[in-house]
Design an enzyme around this catalytic site. Structure first.
Site, mmCIF file in Angstrom:
data_model
loop_
_atom_site.group_PDB
_atom_site.id
_atom_site.type_symbol
_atom_site.label_atom_id
_atom_site.label_comp_id
_atom_site.label_asym_id
_atom_site.label_seq_id
_atom_site.Cartn_x
_atom_site.Cartn_y
_atom_site.Cartn_z
ATOM 1 N N CYS A 1 -8.970 -2.097 -11.033
ATOM 2 C CA CYS A 1 -8.450 -1.004 -10.212
ATOM 3 C C CYS A 1 -7.168 -1.392 -9.483
ATOM 4 O O CYS A 1 -6.645 -0.612 -8.707
ATOM 5 C CB CYS A 1 -9.505 -0.506 -9.231
ATOM 6 S SG CYS A 1 -10.007 -1.752 -8.048
ATOM 7 N N ARG B 1 -15.180 2.815 -2.084
ATOM 8 C CA ARG B 1 -15.130 1.433 -1.592
ATOM 9 C C ARG B 1 -15.396 1.407 -0.097
ATOM 10 O O ARG B 1 -14.869 2.225 0.655
ATOM 11 C CB ARG B 1 -13.744 0.852 -1.876
ATOM 12 C CG ARG B 1 -13.623 -0.584 -1.451
ATOM 13 C CD ARG B 1 -12.308 -1.174 -1.886
ATOM 14 N NE ARG B 1 -11.209 -0.704 -1.051
ATOM 15 C CZ ARG B 1 -9.945 -1.087 -1.237
ATOM 16 N NH1 ARG B 1 -9.637 -1.902 -2.225
ATOM 17 N NH2 ARG B 1 -8.998 -0.650 -0.453
ATOM 18 N N ASN C 1 -4.119 -6.506 -7.172
ATOM 19 C CA ASN C 1 -3.086 -6.540 -6.128
ATOM 20 C C ASN C 1 -3.323 -7.717 -5.196
ATOM 21 O O ASN C 1 -2.406 -8.463 -4.849
ATOM 22 C CB ASN C 1 -3.098 -5.246 -5.306
ATOM 23 C CG ASN C 1 -2.980 -4.009 -6.171
ATOM 24 O OD1 ASN C 1 -2.489 -4.099 -7.286
ATOM 25 N ND2 ASN C 1 -3.435 -2.875 -5.672
ATOM 26 N N ASP C 2 -4.591 -7.865 -4.794
ATOM 27 C CA ASP C 2 -4.902 -8.997 -3.926
ATOM 28 C C ASP C 2 -5.154 -10.270 -4.723
ATOM 29 O O ASP C 2 -4.767 -11.356 -4.296
ATOM 30 C CB ASP C 2 -6.123 -8.668 -3.057
ATOM 31 C CG ASP C 2 -5.722 -7.820 -1.866
ATOM 32 O OD1 ASP C 2 -4.729 -8.181 -1.199
ATOM 33 O OD2 ASP C 2 -6.366 -6.791 -1.615
ATOM 34 N N HIS D 1 0.815 -1.215 0.000
ATOM 35 C CA HIS D 1 0.000 0.000 0.000
ATOM 36 C C HIS D 1 0.852 1.270 0.000
ATOM 37 O O HIS D 1 0.468 2.292 -0.556
ATOM 38 C CB HIS D 1 -0.989 -0.026 1.168
ATOM 39 C CG HIS D 1 -2.146 -0.926 0.892
ATOM 40 N ND1 HIS D 1 -2.243 -2.185 1.416
ATOM 41 C CD2 HIS D 1 -3.212 -0.775 0.079
ATOM 42 C CE1 HIS D 1 -3.342 -2.756 0.958
ATOM 43 N NE2 HIS D 1 -3.947 -1.929 0.147
ATOM 44 N N ARG E 1 1.952 -9.747 -0.960
ATOM 45 C CA ARG E 1 2.173 -8.548 -1.783
ATOM 46 C C ARG E 1 3.133 -7.560 -1.137
ATOM 47 O O ARG E 1 3.567 -6.613 -1.777
ATOM 48 C CB ARG E 1 0.821 -7.872 -2.103
ATOM 49 C CG ARG E 1 0.114 -7.366 -0.884
ATOM 50 C CD ARG E 1 -1.315 -6.950 -1.204
ATOM 51 N NE ARG E 1 -1.410 -5.556 -1.614
ATOM 52 C CZ ARG E 1 -2.559 -4.910 -1.779
ATOM 53 N NH1 ARG E 1 -3.716 -5.550 -1.612
ATOM 54 N NH2 ARG E 1 -2.591 -3.667 -2.137
ATOM 55 N N ARG F 1 -10.334 4.771 -1.726
ATOM 56 C CA ARG F 1 -10.161 3.892 -0.557
ATOM 57 C C ARG F 1 -10.542 4.669 0.698
ATOM 58 O O ARG F 1 -9.918 5.689 0.993
ATOM 59 C CB ARG F 1 -8.709 3.441 -0.444
ATOM 60 C CG ARG F 1 -8.216 2.527 -1.558
ATOM 61 C CD ARG F 1 -6.745 2.170 -1.326
ATOM 62 N NE ARG F 1 -6.268 1.104 -2.200
ATOM 63 C CZ ARG F 1 -5.661 1.308 -3.364
ATOM 64 N NH1 ARG F 1 -5.471 2.536 -3.799
ATOM 65 N NH2 ARG F 1 -5.240 0.282 -4.086
HETATM 66 C C1 PEP Z 1 -6.458 -4.576 -5.110
HETATM 67 O O1 PEP Z 1 -6.381 -5.464 -4.266
HETATM 68 O O2 PEP Z 1 -6.067 -4.720 -6.298
HETATM 69 C C2 PEP Z 1 -7.005 -3.254 -4.750
HETATM 70 C C3 PEP Z 1 -7.228 -2.338 -5.662
HETATM 71 O O3 PEP Z 1 -7.238 -3.012 -3.442
HETATM 72 P P1 PEP Z 1 -6.096 -2.676 -2.358
HETATM 73 O O4 PEP Z 1 -4.820 -2.439 -3.091
HETATM 74 O O5 PEP Z 1 -6.574 -1.497 -1.595
HETATM 75 O O6 PEP Z 1 -6.069 -3.919 -1.530
HETATM 76 MG MG MG Z 2 -7.425 -5.287 -2.431
#
Ligand code: PEP
Ligand code: MG
Length: 595
Positions: free
Chosen positions: A513, A343, A465-466, A199, A476, A307
Site C-alpha cells: 500500500c 488502519r 513509504n516508511d 504525506h 521521506r 488512513r
Molecule cells: C507507508 O508507509 O508506505 C504507508 C502506506 O503509510 P503512510 O504513508 O501513511 O506512512
Molecule cells: Mg507508513
C-alpha cells in the site's frame, strides 16, 4: 507516480519531484501564513471619516488584487463560477454600505465594523434552507477576509482562502492543510520542500491535483500572484510566465494526456490478470469517504488503505467512539460488497492533531508513531477498536496496525481487539465474525522478522513509504535526499521478497500500500517478488490494469532475475526504465519520463 527529476533552475522554470501526474496551466497564488486577529475598538466621532476612507481603500485594493488573479485565469480559460460569485459579493454596494453604517452609528473601527457585518451575513446564510445558498456563505467570508487583510496590511492566509482554480505555491504544505481542500478547488500546487512520498504528495495524488514538490527555496518569495504557471506533474517541471507558444504546446500535451486517460477507462471493469494467468488485485488508498465513488469508477476491487488520521485533524478535540463508528460504517457501506482495510491511528511524525497533547520529540519519525502511540495511549486505541468492531457489522472490514517493529506489538494489538470484541459482546453488540487483523510491514525490523509475525496476522501489507525511509536512512519528507529514495534499491527488494515468502509459507495474502505500488514502472518487479495485491491512488488503477493484462508473469520473473544480477540502485532503475519503456512505449511517453 514517484521519481525524481534532476534538480535544475533557470529564469523561466524550476525542476523538482514529479509528485502528482498531469499538466495544469493557471495563475499563481502564493500562500502566506499569518493569523488574522481582528482589532475591535470604538472610535471618536471626528475619526469616523478616516475609518470610512480606510474601508473604501481596502475594498478597492481587494478588487484590484482579485482582478489580477482573475485576469490570469482568463488567459488560461480557467475562470470559474465560484470566483465570479465572489466578485459579485465584492461589487455589491450593500456590504460596504452596512460596514460604513456600523462605523457611523456604532462608532466601531473599520475592521470591527466589517467583521460585524460578516457575522450578520454568515448567520443569515446559515439560516437559509437551500444548501446552495448556504454554501455561498463561504464565498462571502472569503471576500470579507481578503478586505480585512487589506485593511490590516496583511497578506491573505491559509489554503482555504485560495481562490478556486489557482496554482498554489508555498514553501511547504501540511497534510492537515491539504485535507481541507476539496477535489477541484485548487488546480495544482508547487512546493519548495517535499518529496515523492511525503504525506502531502500522497494526498495530492488521491485528490488528483497535478503537483511538483521539492523545487527548492526562493520560488514563493519571488513570485507575484496571478503570474501564469505551467505545472507538469508528470515531468516534475514548473514553467513561470510561459510564452503563448509554450502555453499552446502544453495545452496540446494536456489534451493528449486526457485522451490517453479516457482510453484507459476501458480497463476499469477487467481483472488485472497476466496473459499466463497470474491475478493481481487492484485496490485503492483513500483518506476520505467521498473519494470512494471515484475509486470504484477507476475499477478498485476494494480499499487497501484507509488512513484514519484525517478524522483526528483540523480539530481541537478527539473524535468520539460514535463519531468514529459513523465514519467507518460510511466507508464500509460505500465500498460494499468489496472490503476495506482501515488502519488504526498512525499519528506522530508529520501528522500531529491539535486535539492530542504530544510533547515535541527530537526525532518524530523514530518516536511515538503508529502502534507505539496506541500502546502509550490505550484509551485512544480502544475507543478506535470499539468503533471499528461496531462498524464491522456493516460491511467487510479488515483492520490493519501501522509501524509494527516487534512481535509483542502484534500480540498486544490482537489482545486489545479480542478484549474490545468481548466487551462489546457483553454489551449485546456483535461485530462481524470474519473481522481480520493485518500487520503493516513498514520497518526493516518487521520485514526481517516477517516469518515470526506472519503466523499471528491475517494478512501483511507492505508500506514502502516508511520501509524505504528506515531501510535507506532517508527522510521521506526531505527534498535534499529525495534522490536517494529509490524503491528499486536491492535492500528494499530483498525485504519485500522476504515478506512475501513469509506470508506464502503460512498462506496469508500480501498487499503493498506504499506509493511504490502505484508506479507502473514497478509492476513487473512486484509481481515477480510475489505481491498479490497493489493498493494505490485510485486514478492509477486503470493504467496498472492495462500493464498487467498486457504482460506475462514470466516476463516479470526474467526482469527480476536481471535486476538481481545488478548491484547498484541507479543501475537497476536505469535498466528497469529502459526495459519497461521499450515494452510500453506509448504508456511511458504519456506518463512522463519519471513515471
Ligand atoms: C507507508 O508507509 O508506505 C504507508 C502506506 O503509510 P503512510 O504513508 O501513511 O506512512
Ligand atoms: Mg507508513
Amino acid at each position: 507516480m514517484s521519481g525524481t527529476a534532476a534538480l535544475h533552475d533557470d529564469a523561466s522554470g524550476r525542476s523538482g519531484v514529479a509528485a502528482s501526474r498531469g499538466i495544469v496551466i493557471g495563475p499563481a497564488y502564493v500562500l502566506r501564513r499569518e493569523r488574522l486577529v481582528i482589532p475591535e475598538y470604538h472610535v471618536e466621532t471626528h475619526q469616523v471619516p478616516g475609518e470610512i476612507q480606510r474601508l473604501e481603500t481596502a475594498f478597492s485594493e481587494t478588487r484590484a488584487r482579485l482582478h489580477e488573479i482573475r485576469e490570469g485565469m482568463k488567459e488560461t480559460g480557467l475562470l470559474g463560477d465560484v470566483f465570479d460569485a465572489q466578485f459579485l459579493f465584492l461589487e455589491d454596494p450593500t456590504l460596504l454600505e452596512n460596514a460604513r453604517r456600523n462605523v457611523q452609528e456604532l462608532l466601531l473601527n473599520a475592521e470591527w465594523a466589517l467583521q460585524r457585518e460578516l457575522r450578520r451575513l454568515e448567520a443569515l446564510f446559515e439560516s437559509m434552507p437551500d444548501p446552495y445558498i448556504r454554501e455561498r456563505s463561504s464565498d462571502i467570508s472569503f471576500v470579507v477576509r481578503r478586505v480585512l487583510q487589506a485593511l490590516m496590511g496583511r497578506e491573505p492566509e491559509g489554503l482555504k482562502n485560495a481562490p478556486p482554480g489557482v496554482v498554489v505555491v508555498a514553501n511547504d504544505l501540511t497534510p492537515a492543510e491539504l485535507a481541507q481542500v476539496h477535489r477541484g478547488h485548487i488546480a495544482g500546487f508547487v512546493t519548495e520542500a517535499g518529496s515523492p512520498t511525503s504525506h502531502v504528495t500522497i494526498i495530492a495524488r488521491s485528490l488528483e491535483i497535478p503537483s511538483v514538490v521539492g523545487v527548492g527555496t526562493g520560488l514563493a518569495r519571488d513570485l507575484t500572484d496571478g503570474t501564469v504557471l505551467i505545472v507538469d506533474g508528470s515531468a516534475g517541471r514548473v514553467l513561470i510566465d510561459p510564452s503563448p507558444d509554450t502555453i499552446a504546446e502544453y495545452e496540446r500535451r494536456r489534451d493528449q494526456r486526457a485522451m490517453f486517460e479516457r482510453q484507459l477507462l476501458r480497463y476499469v471493469d477487467l481483472p488485472a490478470e497476466t496473459k499466463d494467468g497470474v491475478l493481481i488485485r487492484m485496490l485503492a488508498n483513500v483518506d476520505q469517504v467521498d473519494e470512494i465513488p471515484d475509486a470504484l469508477r477507476y475499477g478498485a476491487e476494494g480499499i487497501g488503505l484507509y488512513r484514519t488520521e484525517f478524522l483526528f485533524m483540523n480539530r481541537t478535540d478527539l473524535p468520539s467512539e460514535d463519531e468514529q463508528f459513523e465514519a467507518y460504517k460510511a466507508v464500509l457501506e460505500a465500498i460494499a460488497p468489496r472490503h476495506a482495510v482501515i488502519r488504526s491511528l498512525d499519528l506522530g511524525g508529520e501528522k500531529v492533531p491539535s486535539g492530542l497533547d504530544i510533547s515535541e520529540e527530537p526525532n518524530p519519525a523514530l518516536g511515538l508513531r503508529g502502534v507505539r502511540m496506541s500502546i502509550a495511549r490505550p484509551d485512544i486505541f480502544r475507543t478506535q477498536l470499539r468503533a471499528l468492531v461496531r462498524a464491522s457489522a456493516y460491511g467487510r472490514l479488515k483492520i490493519m496496525v501501522p509501524m509494527i517493529s516487534s512481535l509483542s506489538e502484534v500480540i498486544f494489538s490482537r489482545e486489545q481487539l479480542d478484549r474490545v470484541t468481548e466487551e462489546l459482546r457483553a454489551e449485546g453488540v456483535t461485530g462481524s465474525a470474519n473481522l481480520e487483523l493485518g500487520v503493516m510491514i513498514e520497518t526493516p525490523a518487521a520485514a526481517t522478522i516477517s516469518d515470526l509475525i506472519a503466523p499471528h496476522a491475517d494478512f501483511l501489507s507492505i508500506g514502502t513509504n516508511d520501509l524505504m525511509q528506515y531501510t535507506l536512512a532517508v527522510d521521506r519528507t526531505n527534498e535534499h535526499v529525495a534522490y536517494l529514495y529509490e524503491p528499486l534499491h536491492p535492500a528494499n527488494l530483498r525485504l519485500i521478497q522476504r515478506t512475501c515468502q513469509a506470508a506464502r509459507r503460512v498462506g496469508i495474502p500480501v498487499t503493498m500500500c506504499g506509493e511504490m505500488a502505484g508506479d507502473p514502472l514497478h509492476a513487473w518487479i512486484l509481481m515477480a517478488l510475489g505481491v498479490g495485491e497493489l493498493s494505490m491512488a485510485a486514478s492509477s488503477i486503470p493504467l496498472l490494469k492495462k500493464i498487467v493484462r498486457d504482460s506475462t508473469a514470466a516476463e516479470g520473473r526474467d526482469l527480476l532475475a536481471a535486476v538481481y544480477r545488478l548491484g547498484g540502485a541507479e543501475e537497476i532503475r536505469h535498466h528497469v526504465e529502459q526495459h519497461m519503456a521499450r515494452r510500453f512505449p506509448l504508456e511511458f511517453e504519456q506518463i512522463g519520463a519519471s513515471g
